[in-house]
Scaffold this active site. Structure first.
Site, PDB file in Angstrom:
ATOM      1  N   PRO A 143       0.809  -1.230   0.000  1.00 37.06           N
ATOM      2  CA  PRO A 143       0.000   0.000   0.000  1.00 37.06           C
ATOM      3  C   PRO A 143       0.841   1.279   0.000  1.00 37.06           C
ATOM      4  O   PRO A 143       0.456   2.259  -0.636  1.00 37.06           O
ATOM      5  CB  PRO A 143      -0.830  -0.090   1.282  1.00 37.06           C
ATOM      6  CG  PRO A 143      -0.533  -1.391   1.915  1.00 37.06           C
ATOM      7  CD  PRO A 143       0.512  -2.103   1.140  1.00 37.06           C
ATOM      8  N   PHE A 171      -3.697  -5.367  -3.574  1.00 36.86           N
ATOM      9  CA  PHE A 171      -4.047  -5.617  -4.987  1.00 36.86           C
ATOM     10  C   PHE A 171      -3.543  -6.985  -5.445  1.00 36.86           C
ATOM     11  O   PHE A 171      -3.014  -7.111  -6.554  1.00 36.86           O
ATOM     12  CB  PHE A 171      -3.446  -4.538  -5.904  1.00 36.86           C
ATOM     13  CG  PHE A 171      -3.922  -3.139  -5.650  1.00 36.86           C
ATOM     14  CD1 PHE A 171      -5.195  -2.895  -5.199  1.00 36.86           C
ATOM     15  CD2 PHE A 171      -3.088  -2.049  -5.907  1.00 36.86           C
ATOM     16  CE1 PHE A 171      -5.644  -1.590  -4.984  1.00 36.86           C
ATOM     17  CE2 PHE A 171      -3.521  -0.748  -5.699  1.00 36.86           C
ATOM     18  CZ  PHE A 171      -4.804  -0.519  -5.230  1.00 36.86           C
ATOM     19  N   GLU A 258       5.950 -11.962 -17.168  1.00 36.94           N
ATOM     20  CA  GLU A 258       4.584 -11.455 -16.968  1.00 36.94           C
ATOM     21  C   GLU A 258       4.250 -10.385 -18.007  1.00 36.94           C
ATOM     22  O   GLU A 258       3.139 -10.339 -18.542  1.00 36.94           O
ATOM     23  CB  GLU A 258       4.444 -10.895 -15.548  1.00 36.94           C
ATOM     24  CG  GLU A 258       3.101 -10.234 -15.292  1.00 36.94           C
ATOM     25  CD  GLU A 258       2.865  -9.888 -13.819  1.00 36.94           C
ATOM     26  OE1 GLU A 258       3.615 -10.401 -12.960  1.00 36.94           O
ATOM     27  OE2 GLU A 258       1.943  -9.120 -13.539  1.00 36.94           O
ATOM     28  N   GLY A 355     -21.935   1.865 -31.147  1.00 35.46           N
ATOM     29  CA  GLY A 355     -23.047   2.709 -30.719  1.00 35.46           C
ATOM     30  C   GLY A 355     -23.509   2.344 -29.316  1.00 35.46           C
ATOM     31  O   GLY A 355     -22.708   1.907 -28.482  1.00 35.46           O
ATOM     32  N   GLY A 356     -24.792   2.489 -29.063  1.00 35.02           N
ATOM     33  CA  GLY A 356     -25.340   2.191 -27.728  1.00 35.02           C
ATOM     34  C   GLY A 356     -25.067   0.761 -27.326  1.00 35.02           C
ATOM     35  O   GLY A 356     -24.810   0.470 -26.146  1.00 35.02           O
TER      36      GLY A 356
HETATM   37  C1  LIG Z   1      -6.766  -5.641 -10.361  1.00 37.12           C
HETATM   38  C2  LIG Z   1      -5.343  -5.611  -9.917  1.00 37.12           C
HETATM   39  C3  LIG Z   1      -4.614  -6.790  -9.866  1.00 37.12           C
HETATM   40  C4  LIG Z   1      -3.283  -6.772  -9.425  1.00 37.12           C
HETATM   41  N1  LIG Z   1      -2.612  -7.957  -9.228  1.00 37.12           N
HETATM   42  C5  LIG Z   1      -1.407  -7.924  -8.586  1.00 37.12           C
HETATM   43  C6  LIG Z   1      -0.790  -9.153  -8.159  1.00 37.12           C
HETATM   44  O1  LIG Z   1      -1.295 -10.260  -8.391  1.00 37.12           O
HETATM   45  N2  LIG Z   1       0.373  -9.079  -7.459  1.00 37.12           N
HETATM   46  C7  LIG Z   1       0.973  -7.881  -7.172  1.00 37.12           C
HETATM   47  O2  LIG Z   1       2.018  -7.877  -6.533  1.00 37.12           O
HETATM   48  N3  LIG Z   1       0.422  -6.713  -7.585  1.00 37.12           N
HETATM   49  C8  LIG Z   1      -0.756  -6.711  -8.275  1.00 37.12           C
HETATM   50  N4  LIG Z   1      -1.346  -5.533  -8.663  1.00 37.12           N
HETATM   51  C9  LIG Z   1      -0.609  -4.269  -8.488  1.00 37.12           C
HETATM   52  C10 LIG Z   1      -0.218  -3.647  -9.824  1.00 37.12           C
HETATM   53  O3  LIG Z   1       0.830  -4.375 -10.427  1.00 37.12           O
HETATM   54  C11 LIG Z   1       0.158  -2.179  -9.563  1.00 37.12           C
HETATM   55  O4  LIG Z   1      -1.046  -1.512  -9.238  1.00 37.12           O
HETATM   56  C12 LIG Z   1       0.816  -1.527 -10.759  1.00 37.12           C
HETATM   57  O5  LIG Z   1       2.097  -2.076 -10.995  1.00 37.12           O
HETATM   58  C13 LIG Z   1       0.973  -0.023 -10.566  1.00 37.12           C
HETATM   59  O6  LIG Z   1       1.575   0.270  -9.337  1.00 37.12           O
HETATM   60  P1  LIG Z   1       0.884   1.276  -8.313  1.00 37.12           P
HETATM   61  O7  LIG Z   1      -0.560   0.933  -8.207  1.00 37.12           O
HETATM   62  O8  LIG Z   1       1.711   1.280  -7.106  1.00 37.12           O
HETATM   63  O9  LIG Z   1       0.930   2.676  -9.063  1.00 37.12           O
HETATM   64  P2  LIG Z   1       1.994   3.846  -8.826  1.00 37.12           P
HETATM   65  O10 LIG Z   1       3.376   3.313  -8.916  1.00 37.12           O
HETATM   66  O11 LIG Z   1       1.610   4.620  -7.614  1.00 37.12           O
HETATM   67  O12 LIG Z   1       1.739   4.703 -10.141  1.00 37.12           O
HETATM   68  C14 LIG Z   1       0.803   5.769 -10.245  1.00 37.12           C
HETATM   69  C15 LIG Z   1       1.095   6.514 -11.531  1.00 37.12           C
HETATM   70  O13 LIG Z   1       2.437   7.025 -11.509  1.00 37.12           O
HETATM   71  C16 LIG Z   1       3.135   6.583 -12.657  1.00 37.12           C
HETATM   72  N5  LIG Z   1       4.538   6.321 -12.377  1.00 37.12           N
HETATM   73  C17 LIG Z   1       5.055   5.474 -11.438  1.00 37.12           C
HETATM   74  N6  LIG Z   1       6.396   5.424 -11.559  1.00 37.12           N
HETATM   75  C18 LIG Z   1       6.728   6.236 -12.595  1.00 37.12           C
HETATM   76  C19 LIG Z   1       7.948   6.589 -13.239  1.00 37.12           C
HETATM   77  N7  LIG Z   1       9.118   6.061 -12.843  1.00 37.12           N
HETATM   78  N8  LIG Z   1       7.894   7.478 -14.273  1.00 37.12           N
HETATM   79  C20 LIG Z   1       6.715   7.998 -14.695  1.00 37.12           C
HETATM   80  N9  LIG Z   1       5.541   7.687 -14.137  1.00 37.12           N
HETATM   81  C21 LIG Z   1       5.542   6.802 -13.115  1.00 37.12           C
HETATM   82  C22 LIG Z   1       2.436   5.288 -13.045  1.00 37.12           C
HETATM   83  O14 LIG Z   1       2.660   4.987 -14.424  1.00 37.12           O
HETATM   84  C23 LIG Z   1       0.994   5.616 -12.773  1.00 37.12           C
HETATM   85  O15 LIG Z   1       0.479   6.326 -13.864  1.00 37.12           O
HETATM   86  C24 LIG Z   1      -2.670  -5.534  -9.112  1.00 37.12           C
HETATM   87  C25 LIG Z   1      -3.401  -4.341  -9.188  1.00 37.12           C
HETATM   88  C26 LIG Z   1      -4.728  -4.383  -9.545  1.00 37.12           C
HETATM   89  C27 LIG Z   1      -5.519  -3.108  -9.503  1.00 37.12           C
END
Ligand SMILES: Cc1cc2nc3c(=O)[nH]c(=O)nc-3n(C[C@H](O)[C@H](O)[C@H](O)COP(=O)(O)OP(=O)(O)OC[C@H]3O[C@@H](n4cnc5c(N)ncnc54)[C@H](O)[C@@H]3O)c2cc1C
Length: 393
Positions: A143, A171, A258, A355-356
């Site tokens: 988180p 997540f 992946e 469309g819709g």
């Molecule tokens: C439905 C779902 C399933 C998932 N499954 C898994 C799982 O099985 N196991 C697991 O470990 N995780 C899982 N995840 C986590 C997922 O891999 C992350 O949410 C994803 O990698 C993005 O990381 P974040 O949410 O921390 O976003 P953040 O890193 O907070 O990013 C927020 C924004 O900032 C941008 N940003 C971040 N770093 C940079 C950079 N260096 N330069 C420019 N922009 C940047 C990002 O592109 C994004 O637009 C899951 C998430 C979801 C929602």
């Protein structure tokens, strides 16, 4: 109609160029499984917000859960190209959540046993993994940590023959379904960066491991997504995969695979969206003819067919190079940076041209539009991938 719509992409004959006879046979088996065992049932799984365990066991009985594992470990030995076919066919199902739930098990988590596990660990876990008796999950994201995975904070403190895990993962796909969790945690001091991380297998039922929140999402409805809480979770030291401190390296190896897999899912979703939309336009009466007779719509889909064909060629090329033993890092970043973005542009137009009907819940393009969205974020967002490519330029 649907098959017809993709005949331009099929005319590239990528299967003949890049795949072996076994891969082509595998595609037939998978397509049948998707059509007969997934598509008719997946609406119920979307409503239930999870894929039932029996589906994993059905796949296991057909030998489809271990395609990417080497044959000597009881797998299919189908390599990265096999994973591409697998992910693509699951994407073609039009149910992105189903594809994710299954491929997190087959390709994104348990493969660490083949990469980093020792004989004893493989003996202990692989039979249940390959048969689908135990479903797997990958627990990396936290988180309070963004995409900068060198800062993961979940601790794994050594205590004699055990490690004690404390922290929270969020997540996590298959968080409630899974019986085995592949967890990256910090064995070094706080702030020890990439060299302070290690990779572990944690079994459901271990005291100190519990589920936190379960998330509802804007797409991937049939994928179970939730939190994991480690609170004094004591696991045997023999559950560490690979050397202490090598976790970041194994995690990145897994992420490369992946990223190729998620790109293949995007191709599958894109092909399905194109097929559905072309089929719809050809039948939709308009102005005494059909919508397909409107050049503006036809050209736009032709443009996306050409772009998707180019993307798919790059995907197959990358998979073939990986199977030839090359490090897939650069290819994986380029695929992940480009294909999900392309498919999101494509499905935007597919919804528009439907469309819709393309906005109504339950239509194929409406679901694909929802499910494709996260492919540009998960497993390494577009921006993070661009950073990776730029570093190499
Ligand atoms: C439905 C779902 C399933 C998932 N499954 C898994 C799982 O099985 N196991 C697991 O470990 N995780 C899982 N995840 C986590 C997922 O891999 C992350 O949410 C994803 O990698 C993005 O990381 P974040 O949410 O921390 O976003 P953040 O890193 O907070 O990013 C927020 C924004 O900032 C941008 N940003 C971040 N770093 C940079 C950079 N260096 N330069 C420019 N922009 C940047 C990002 O592109 C994004 O637009 C899951 C998430 C979801 C929602």
């Amino acid at each position: 109609m649907a098959a017809d719509a993709n005949r331009v992409i099929d005319s590239l004959r990528l299967d003949d160029t890049f795949l072996d006879e076994e891969h082509r046979a595998l595609r037939e088996v998978l397509r049948r499984f998707v059509n007969e065992r997934i598509v008719p049932r997946a609406a119920d799984w979307e409503a239930a917000r999870r894929v039932p365990g029996e589906v994993f066991r059905e796949l296991g009985e057909l030998g489809l859960l271990g395609l990417s594992f080497p044959e000597e470990l009881g797998g299919g030995g189908a390599g990265t190209r096999g994973a591409v076919v697998f992910n693509e066919e699951l994407g073609r199902s039009t149910y992105g959540g189903v594809a994710t739930s299954i491929t997190v098990h087959t390709d994104f988590s348990a493969l660490h046993l083949a990469r980093a596990g020792d004989d004893e660990q493989r003996r202990r876990f692989l039979p249940d993994v390959l048969s689908g008796r135990r479903i797997c999950a990958l627990a990396v994201t936290e988180p309070d940590v963004s995409s900068d995975l060198t800062r993961l904070a979940t601790r794994a403190r050594r205590d004699g023959d055990h490690y004690v895990l404390d922290g929270r993962k969020t997540f996590i796909s298959n968080a409630n379904l899974a019986g085995l969790f592949f967890v990256v945690a910090r064995t070094g001091e706080p702030g020890s960066g990439r060299h302070g991380l290690s990779l572990f297998v944690v079994e459901r039922g271990t005291p100190g491991l519990s589920n936190g929140r379960t998330f509802t999402k804007g797409g991937w409805h049939s994928a179970d997504t939730g939190e994991l809480v480690f609170d004094g979770c004591r696991i045997p030291a023999r559950n560490r995969l690979g050397e202490e401190g090598a976790g970041f390296r194994w995690m990145m190896r897994g992420l490369d695979h992946e990223r190729i897999g998620l790109s293949a899912q995007a191709v599958g979703l894109g092909e399905a969206a194109l097929a559905a939309t072309v089929g719809w336009l050809r039948e939709r009466p308009a102005y005494g003819r059909t919508l397909w007779d409107l050049q503006a719509l036809r050209h736009e889909l032709a443009r996306f067919t050409a772009r998707l064909s180019a993307a798919k060629t790059m995907l197959y090329h990358a998979a073939a190079r990986a199977d030839a033993g090359e490090d897939p890092r650069t290819h994986a970043a380029m695929l992940k940076a480009s294909i999900p973005e392309l498919v999101n542009e494509l499905v935007y137009k597919c919804v528009q041209f439907s469309g819709g009907a393309g906005f109504v819940t339950g239509s194929e393009v409406e679901r694909i539009a929802r499910d494709a969205r996260f492919l540009a974020i998960g497993g390494g967002s577009t921006e993070v991938m661009l950073d990776e490519i730029a570093r190499l330029m």
